[in-house]
Enzyme design. Sequence first.
Site, PDB file in Angstrom:
ATOM      1  N   CYS A   1      -8.128  -3.425  -2.466  1.00  9.12           N
ATOM      2  CA  CYS A   1      -9.157  -3.931  -1.569  1.00  9.12           C
ATOM      3  C   CYS A   1      -8.895  -5.428  -1.341  1.00  9.12           C
ATOM      4  CB  CYS A   1     -10.568  -3.782  -2.102  1.00  9.12           C
ATOM      5  SG  CYS A   1     -11.020  -2.098  -2.502  1.00  9.12           S
TER       6      CYS A   1
ATOM      7  N   ASN B   1     -13.648  -6.317  -5.096  1.00  7.90           N
ATOM      8  CA  ASN B   1     -12.302  -5.782  -5.332  1.00  7.90           C
ATOM      9  C   ASN B   1     -12.168  -5.570  -6.827  1.00  7.90           C
ATOM     10  OD1 ASN B   1      -9.520  -5.286  -5.495  1.00  7.90           O
ATOM     11  ND2 ASN B   1      -9.040  -7.471  -5.553  1.00  7.90           N
TER      12      ASN B   1
ATOM     13  N   LYS C   1      -0.774  -2.299  -0.898  1.00 10.93           N
ATOM     14  CA  LYS C   1       0.302  -3.175  -1.362  1.00 10.93           C
ATOM     15  C   LYS C   1       0.079  -3.666  -2.780  1.00 10.93           C
ATOM     16  CE  LYS C   1       3.704  -6.296  -0.142  1.00 10.93           C
ATOM     17  NZ  LYS C   1       4.808  -5.337  -0.262  1.00 10.93           N
TER      18      LYS C   1
HETATM   19  O1  M6R Z   1       3.192  -6.560  -6.562  1.00  5.57           O
HETATM   20  P1  M6R Z   1       4.074  -5.742  -7.438  1.00  5.57           P
HETATM   21  O2  M6R Z   1       5.514  -6.038  -7.251  1.00  5.57           O
HETATM   22  O3  M6R Z   1       3.693  -5.798  -8.874  1.00  5.57           O
HETATM   23  O4  M6R Z   1       3.846  -4.245  -6.948  1.00  5.57           O
HETATM   24  C1  M6R Z   1       4.384  -3.169  -7.665  1.00  5.57           C
HETATM   25  C2  M6R Z   1       4.394  -1.910  -6.829  1.00  5.57           C
HETATM   26  O5  M6R Z   1       3.096  -1.501  -6.535  1.00  5.57           O
HETATM   27  C3  M6R Z   1       5.175  -2.112  -5.528  1.00  5.57           C
HETATM   28  O6  M6R Z   1       6.465  -2.565  -5.780  1.00  5.57           O
HETATM   29  C4  M6R Z   1       5.272  -0.809  -4.728  1.00  5.57           C
HETATM   30  O7  M6R Z   1       5.992   0.154  -5.429  1.00  5.57           O
HETATM   31  C5  M6R Z   1       5.938  -1.098  -3.397  1.00  5.57           C
HETATM   32  N1  M6R Z   1       4.974  -1.633  -2.481  1.00  5.57           N
HETATM   33  C6  M6R Z   1       6.599   0.084  -2.815  1.00  5.57           C
HETATM   34  O8  M6R Z   1       7.293  -0.242  -1.653  1.00  5.57           O
END
Ligand code: M6R
Length: 622
Positions: free
Chosen positions: A2, A100, A617
Amino acid sequence: MCGIIARVGDGDALGEILGGLRNLEYRGYDSAGVALRTEDGIDVYKREGETDALVDAIGDRTPDGTVGIGHTRWSTHGAPSDANAHPHTDDEGRVAVVHNGIIKNHESLRRELRADGHTFTSETDTEVVPHLVSRELAAGADPETAFRRAVDRIEGSYALAMVVADEDAVYATRSGSPLVLGLGSAANYLASDVPAFLEFTDRVVYVEDDEVVVLDGAGYRISDPDGETVERAPETVEWTAGDAQKGVYNHFMRKEIDEQPVCLRQTVDGRLDVEGRADGGEGGGGTPVLDALPPGELSGIANVVFVACGTSYHAAMYGCVLLKRLGIPATAMPANEFAHDPMPVGDETLVVAVTQSGETADTLASLRAADASPARTLAVTNVVGSTAARMADDAVFIRAGPEIGVAATKTFSSQVATLAMLAERLADDGAGVGATTPGGAAVSEAAGWSASLASLPDLVETVVEDGGAARLAEAYADAEAYFFIGRGTGYPVALEGALKFKEITYEHAEGFAAGELKHGPLALVTPATVVVAVFTGRNDDVTLHNVREAQSRGAPVLGVGPASSTAARDAVDEYLEVPDADPELVGVLANVHLQLLAYHAAAIRDRAIDKPRNLAKSVTVE
Ligand code: M6R
């Protein structure tokens, strides 16, 4: 997940909040809502779907108001619906809250509030907050005290922002979820992330856990849990508003793929000592310079444990291979596994959290677990001021600029480049000394990747400009499944290629260590499945055995690898070439082809490339 935003100042709040919500949609897009302080009290508008659906719902009604809050949701408690959309209000609609995070004790609070006569209209955990506040207001508390008392009652993770009728102010706090204050000339902002208000200001103050922020006509005040004022100097973020906009592109993902050469230049800028390896110059001693880790700083480290999720986990696995090449024992664990089932670590262990956002709950939980051990911690992250950067003993920034597309692309490349530099720093500090490879040789000496890293941005540029992946996405669009295989650094790239493909095409895609194919997955390989094989120039002859195993079951094989790998090129049905480079860095180049393959395959299927279904994300819940 969120995204939340709040705004207090002169001029139109609604337009700025809606713009901010669009920039926060990467955090969730199940529903959107705003609450504005108007002459009559509080006006709330909310709708299931993206911000555009909310804009349609508001229609011609353009409520005036200079103070407001907004929310874009990734559902945790309660399905995506108008009723579950934030902001949530009390019975009288005089308190509105956006949130959030997760309120763990919401059920007991709900029972307590119901017994007091409060009624609830959503299935969310959040709705208890405005009711708690309104009960305190009814008991005579002023809004800030009521807010503090309500927050004292909740358990879990949260960034919260609240408006109340009759007050031109916003009250906010955080615990475990991000919240940053933006200081503009005409207005001040609070948001989950900087892009929400970057169009208006780049001056920020990062809010710490348990602090309360009040924005009002007089400006802003941050105070600690006891109400004591906290003075913290604003920082200037280096990102620009254009970084967080699509510009001429249809999708952020495509823009961010194309940005990789520029981002990689930023990642390595001023950190490489290309010339200095032989004579060991001052400062870097010939090795990469990482400000947070001056030479000698890592000399006591015997082993490294990476913790990360998703794409960052694949970058961490890549980093692990690089460290192993330098004779430094290293392992990578999915962060949620480490958090709840950690491997043994000691004071000679460096726990490296790799996280683009620096806010992923699983990764933060790992850092907390590591904090409770003698291990030293390091965050490798894209976001200055993020929770991971502040939690870890040290932080190294990958400098990729804001990444908005849910599918991580440019940050993978910059993470790997950063981890290559870290690997060299560790090796030059003598980390892992005494470890031997199974062959028996001590291999702890730096590999001299600086020169290769310096040329990586130009090499990536040639791949970005290659149209081969678009053609193959079209030619193999009808396959039933897509299997990605690789070994060494090609293995995490295969996993990443499969993740990207499934994430945005919704097709069945899996990644495997090339040698594992014959241990089970081969049963799935048919003429209707496509196998994508990653070649790096190291041990490709072994990968070719695995390619033949797939081909003899009728599967078409697409190869991705160095231009000069003629054996690989000749063996496969189609070949996407990358420029010849250090075998350990070829994977970064091959990965760009796989990003483009996924992108074009998703475009053919008309998928929501920047906002794939069910995903967000920044995953700030465990
Ligand atoms: O912000 P982060 O790098 O910790 O996020 C980890 C995952 O959620 C992220 O890499 C996710 O797998 C990607 N958005 C996929 O493309």
